[in-house]
Design an enzyme around this catalytic site. Sequence first.
Site, PDB file in Angstrom:
ATOM      1  N   HIS A  24     -40.273 -29.833 -45.460  1.00 31.05           N
ATOM      2  CA  HIS A  24     -40.688 -28.810 -46.443  1.00 31.05           C
ATOM      3  C   HIS A  24     -41.925 -28.268 -45.966  1.00 31.05           C
ATOM      4  O   HIS A  24     -42.613 -28.851 -45.072  1.00 31.05           O
ATOM      5  CB  HIS A  24     -40.906 -29.376 -47.889  1.00 31.05           C
ATOM      6  CG  HIS A  24     -42.139 -30.229 -48.006  1.00 31.05           C
ATOM      7  ND1 HIS A  24     -43.335 -29.994 -47.765  1.00 31.05           N
ATOM      8  CD2 HIS A  24     -41.895 -31.797 -48.133  1.00 31.05           C
ATOM      9  CE1 HIS A  24     -44.266 -31.126 -47.827  1.00 31.05           C
ATOM     10  NE2 HIS A  24     -43.360 -32.110 -47.926  1.00 31.05           N
ATOM     11  N   GLU A  64     -39.493 -38.844 -50.762  1.00 35.23           N
ATOM     12  CA  GLU A  64     -40.652 -39.380 -50.014  1.00 35.23           C
ATOM     13  C   GLU A  64     -40.846 -40.591 -50.444  1.00 35.23           C
ATOM     14  O   GLU A  64     -40.720 -40.972 -51.611  1.00 35.23           O
ATOM     15  CB  GLU A  64     -42.085 -38.237 -50.027  1.00 35.23           C
ATOM     16  CG  GLU A  64     -43.065 -38.661 -49.174  1.00 35.23           C
ATOM     17  CD  GLU A  64     -42.734 -38.599 -47.702  1.00 35.23           C
ATOM     18  OE1 GLU A  64     -42.010 -39.673 -47.307  1.00 35.23           O
ATOM     19  OE2 GLU A  64     -43.390 -37.631 -46.987  1.00 35.23           O
TER      20      GLU A  64
END
Length: 196
Positions: free
Chosen positions: A15, A88
């Site tokens: 990202h 994550e």
Amino acid sequence: MVKLQSYPPIWFLRHGQTEWNRAFRLQGQMDSPLTEQGIAEAKAQAALIGPVLLQSPAVIVSPLGRTRQTADIVMGGREYATDPRLMEIDAGAWQGRLCEEIMRESPDLAHTSPTALQIYQAAPDGEGLERFHNRITAFLEDLTGPTVIIAHGLLGQVLRAQVCGLSLDAAGHLPNLQGCIYHLERGQEHILAGAT
């Protein structure tokens, strides 16, 4: 070195920069929006992804907000799937805290000049590296064909190390760039990037 596994071609995108990335604040499974730079990085990835999408790969994205914001820009309205295994690493009690504060309060850890992956691994009440690696490996083993993955920096380091047959110790030292695409095929990694 670990045993090299056979995986289908993968295009991995981290990202774009977030508000917390810029502040050096641990995000883990918490979230913050993309900065203007992060939006520009996602647009750079969008400019690179066209030839990849012509191959009709699966597109799988972490369900966290920063990755979905990136995916919406990169994919230009095309549909994609999400998978929670792409979130994550959970940094437990350190999520949302400034790295500088953590290092000041953890002199033994700071003394080792840890990588970001080592900091997250040491987080109290966090997921830990073994569980993190296991869920990434489980995700990879479920892939059935060429796949675009839009996820996170530390997840990308561990995933890329696994695909390339590198140890977990080496994973934290891999590049962790935003605004590019990591092409993984036959145990090799190539970085696709536009003109700077």
